[in-house]
Every structure is written in C-alpha cells, then in structure tokens.
Design a protein around this motif. Structure first.
Motif, PDB file in Angstrom:
ATOM      1  N   LYS A 112      33.739  21.788  17.125  1.00 48.63           N
ATOM      2  CA  LYS A 112      32.279  22.192  17.365  1.00 48.63           C
ATOM      3  C   LYS A 112      32.131  21.998  18.853  1.00 48.63           C
ATOM      4  O   LYS A 112      32.379  20.721  19.174  1.00 48.63           O
ATOM      5  CB  LYS A 112      31.419  21.413  16.545  1.00 48.63           C
ATOM      6  CG  LYS A 112      31.473  21.915  15.036  1.00 48.63           C
ATOM      7  CD  LYS A 112      30.108  22.690  14.677  1.00 48.63           C
ATOM      8  CE  LYS A 112      30.070  22.979  13.191  1.00 48.63           C
ATOM      9  NZ  LYS A 112      29.058  24.114  13.004  1.00 48.63           N
ATOM     10  N   ARG A 165      27.888  18.790   6.797  1.00 42.61           N
ATOM     11  CA  ARG A 165      27.838  20.101   6.149  1.00 42.61           C
ATOM     12  C   ARG A 165      29.011  20.819   6.620  1.00 42.61           C
ATOM     13  O   ARG A 165      29.224  20.861   7.826  1.00 42.61           O
ATOM     14  CB  ARG A 165      26.613  21.126   6.235  1.00 42.61           C
ATOM     15  CG  ARG A 165      26.791  22.306   5.360  1.00 42.61           C
ATOM     16  CD  ARG A 165      25.957  23.435   6.192  1.00 42.61           C
ATOM     17  NE  ARG A 165      26.052  23.498   7.343  1.00 42.61           N
ATOM     18  CZ  ARG A 165      27.100  24.358   8.009  1.00 42.61           C
ATOM     19  NH1 ARG A 165      27.973  25.026   7.068  1.00 42.61           N
ATOM     20  NH2 ARG A 165      27.460  24.347   9.392  1.00 42.61           N
ATOM     21  N   ARG A 166      29.777  21.503   5.939  1.00 40.28           N
ATOM     22  CA  ARG A 166      31.065  22.553   6.159  1.00 40.28           C
ATOM     23  C   ARG A 166      31.072  23.744   5.418  1.00 40.28           C
ATOM     24  O   ARG A 166      30.472  23.601   4.424  1.00 40.28           O
ATOM     25  CB  ARG A 166      32.236  21.820   5.750  1.00 40.28           C
ATOM     26  CG  ARG A 166      32.722  20.632   6.919  1.00 40.28           C
ATOM     27  CD  ARG A 166      32.861  20.785   8.478  1.00 40.28           C
ATOM     28  NE  ARG A 166      32.987  19.691   9.207  1.00 40.28           N
ATOM     29  CZ  ARG A 166      31.931  19.244   9.856  1.00 40.28           C
ATOM     30  NH1 ARG A 166      30.678  19.667   9.879  1.00 40.28           N
ATOM     31  NH2 ARG A 166      32.098  18.242  10.592  1.00 40.28           N
ATOM     32  N   SER A 167      31.188  24.677   5.941  1.00 38.43           N
ATOM     33  CA  SER A 167      31.519  26.203   5.288  1.00 38.43           C
ATOM     34  C   SER A 167      32.810  25.610   4.276  1.00 38.43           C
ATOM     35  O   SER A 167      33.704  25.359   4.564  1.00 38.43           O
ATOM     36  CB  SER A 167      31.938  27.073   5.863  1.00 38.43           C
ATOM     37  OG  SER A 167      30.620  27.550   6.679  1.00 38.43           O
ATOM     38  N   ARG A 192      37.342  27.429  13.157  1.00 44.60           N
ATOM     39  CA  ARG A 192      37.549  27.352  14.629  1.00 44.60           C
ATOM     40  C   ARG A 192      37.896  25.761  14.798  1.00 44.60           C
ATOM     41  O   ARG A 192      37.556  25.329  14.033  1.00 44.60           O
ATOM     42  CB  ARG A 192      36.259  27.637  15.421  1.00 44.60           C
ATOM     43  CG  ARG A 192      35.122  27.006  14.984  1.00 44.60           C
ATOM     44  CD  ARG A 192      33.791  27.448  15.683  1.00 44.60           C
ATOM     45  NE  ARG A 192      32.890  26.343  15.589  1.00 44.60           N
ATOM     46  CZ  ARG A 192      31.708  26.696  15.771  1.00 44.60           C
ATOM     47  NH1 ARG A 192      31.153  27.937  15.722  1.00 44.60           N
ATOM     48  NH2 ARG A 192      30.639  25.691  15.535  1.00 44.60           N
ATOM     49  N   TYR A 237      35.253  33.623  -2.170  1.00 37.08           N
ATOM     50  CA  TYR A 237      36.219  32.433  -2.539  1.00 37.08           C
ATOM     51  C   TYR A 237      36.090  32.253  -3.888  1.00 37.08           C
ATOM     52  O   TYR A 237      35.846  30.840  -4.240  1.00 37.08           O
ATOM     53  CB  TYR A 237      35.596  31.383  -1.425  1.00 37.08           C
ATOM     54  CG  TYR A 237      35.717  31.771  -0.130  1.00 37.08           C
ATOM     55  CD1 TYR A 237      36.817  32.233   0.594  1.00 37.08           C
ATOM     56  CD2 TYR A 237      34.738  31.932   0.845  1.00 37.08           C
ATOM     57  CE1 TYR A 237      37.085  32.352   1.788  1.00 37.08           C
ATOM     58  CE2 TYR A 237      34.829  32.265   2.080  1.00 37.08           C
ATOM     59  CZ  TYR A 237      35.941  32.651   2.664  1.00 37.08           C
ATOM     60  OH  TYR A 237      36.195  33.112   3.937  1.00 37.08           O
ATOM     61  N   TYR A 292      28.093  30.883   4.048  1.00 38.19           N
ATOM     62  CA  TYR A 292      27.503  32.329   4.336  1.00 38.19           C
ATOM     63  C   TYR A 292      28.440  33.143   4.614  1.00 38.19           C
ATOM     64  O   TYR A 292      29.156  32.966   5.449  1.00 38.19           O
ATOM     65  CB  TYR A 292      26.573  31.840   5.715  1.00 38.19           C
ATOM     66  CG  TYR A 292      25.645  33.007   6.041  1.00 38.19           C
ATOM     67  CD1 TYR A 292      24.426  32.597   6.131  1.00 38.19           C
ATOM     68  CD2 TYR A 292      25.956  34.335   6.415  1.00 38.19           C
ATOM     69  CE1 TYR A 292      23.344  33.922   6.745  1.00 38.19           C
ATOM     70  CE2 TYR A 292      25.146  35.231   6.730  1.00 38.19           C
ATOM     71  CZ  TYR A 292      24.108  35.075   6.795  1.00 38.19           C
ATOM     72  OH  TYR A 292      23.159  36.165   7.266  1.00 38.19           O
TER      73      TYR A 292
END
Ligand SMILES: Cc1cc2nc3c(=O)[nH]c(=O)nc-3n(C[C@H](O)[C@H](O)[C@H](O)COP(=O)(O)O)c2cc1C
Length: 202
Positions: free
Chosen positions: A194, A11-13, A191, A109, A147
C-alpha cells in the motif's frame, strides 16, 4: 489503537474461505452497516429519498454455480488480455489459481455468501460507500470479504438477471463475497504494497 482505525488497517481482500456457513444474524448485521452509509438525496414524487441501494444475499449452491458459469469465461478472457500488458497482476492471479483448492473459482472464491449490492446507477458514490461499510463491518465481526467486480458481469445470463430483479436504471456494486477466511494476509495479495497517501497541505 482506535478500533475503527484498527479495522481499516487490518482489513484485507480475502480470496480463500472456509466452507462454514455464515449465520444469518451476522449477515444481517453486516447489511445493516451498509445500510447506514451516507447517501446522496434524490427527489422522487416530491419526496427526498436517500439510501439508493438494496441487497440480494446468495447462499444457495445452485445459484452460485450459475454465477460461476456466467462469469468464469469473462475472467479467463480478461486474464488473456492482461497477460502482456500487466504481467505482475497476471502472475499474482495465476499464483493464486495454482494454490486454490478444487473446484477453482477465481471470481467468487467459493465463498459461502455472495452479497449483491444493487443500486441506482447514477448514485454510484453512495453505493460504493455502502460497500465499504459492509467490508469493514464484516472484518470487525471476524468475516473475510472481497469486492469482486468480475462477479458483477452477469448480464449475459437472463436467469441471473431475473433472479436479481435488475432493472435498467440499476447496476450491481460489488458483489461482495463473505465468509470465514482461511487465512488473513498481512499485505494485500494483488499488489506488492500500500503506497503512503499523496497529500498537499494548503
Ligand atoms: C471496484 C473494485 C473491483 C474489484 N474487483 C475485484 C475482483 O474482481 N477480484 C478480486 O479478487 N479483487 C477485486 N477487488 C479487490 C482489489 O483487488 C483489492 O481491494 C486491492 O488489491 C487491494 O487489496 P486489499 O483490499 O487487501 O487492501 C476489487 C476492488 C474494487 C474496489
């Protein structure tokens, strides 16, 4: 690999979406997953109640415009504030802004769905767990999500507050934007990497 761990790992934003609408049965499945999250019980009129959340699904273009008009200036002000203090985050955001298609929407977005998780303010842990379930379920069904905390700053627009039926004891979690991703970044965008977990064994 175990499919749950695989979904958590991949999962990624997502910050770029196809305009394709998301079928309502898929949106419902994602909301059901949120609704199944663990939650802290509370006493109300002698009853123990759980699930301190409710959901508002925004698909309509007109309402999305209201959301963007309300939150975009707040996003811009925040960027100005972090320019000096957090140059790396500022630069990442600006890179994204440069590559974004018109009309540029750095808050939601331009996602086809904005899902407001609205919950009792004092049950924030429970509501955050619902949000994570939603994002993982969305990913497992081929949807992207993000989010977007900036997207919750809508209190300045009474029309929006009224439509969301926000009461004084409630707050917005998310909102979470949903849609089919334009691409799936291998690494988180905002960023560099992780970090491994900090663990102490006793
Ligand atoms: C409380 C919270 C607020 C966030 N607000 C935003 C936001 O306003 N805009 C955004 O693009 N991402 C937002 N994010 C997503 C984080 O930037 C993202 O989770 C982080 O960069 C790690 O990337 P990943 O989700 O791809 O692993 C938020 C995440 C959380 C948990």
């Amino acid at each position: 690999m175990n499919p749950v761990i695989e979904a958590i790992n991949s999962r990624r934003s997502i910050r770029a979406y196809e305009p394709t609408p998301v079928p309502r049965d898929i949106i419902n499945a994602v909301i059901e997953a949120g609704n199944l999250a663990p939650s802290r019980g509370r006493m109300e009129n002698g009853e123990i109640l759980f699930q301190p959340w409710r959901f508002v699904v925004v698909e309509g273009q007109e309402f999305k415009q209201k959301l963007v008009q309300t939150t975009n200036p707040i996003w811009k002000q925040s960027m100005e504030r972090i320019k000096e203090t957090h140059p790396e985050t500022y630069e990442n955001a600006m890179n994204l802004y440069e590559t974004m298609d018109e009309p540029k929407d750095m808050v939601y977005y331009s996602a086809p769905v904005v899902l407001f998780v609205i919950g009792l303010a004092s049950y924030d842990v429970s509501c955050a767990l619902a949000c994570e379930n939603i994002m993982l379920a969305a990913h497992s069904l081929g949807l992207g999500s993000c989010y977007v905390g900036f997207g919750s700053m809508v209190k300045g627009n009474t029309d929006v507050v009224k439509a969301l039926e926000l009461t004084d004891d409630e707050r917005i979690f998310g909102p979470i934007v949903l849609g089919y991703p334009k691409d799936l970044p291998e690494e988180p965008v905002m960023r560099s990497e992780k970090k491994p977990p900090k663990i102490k064994w006793i």
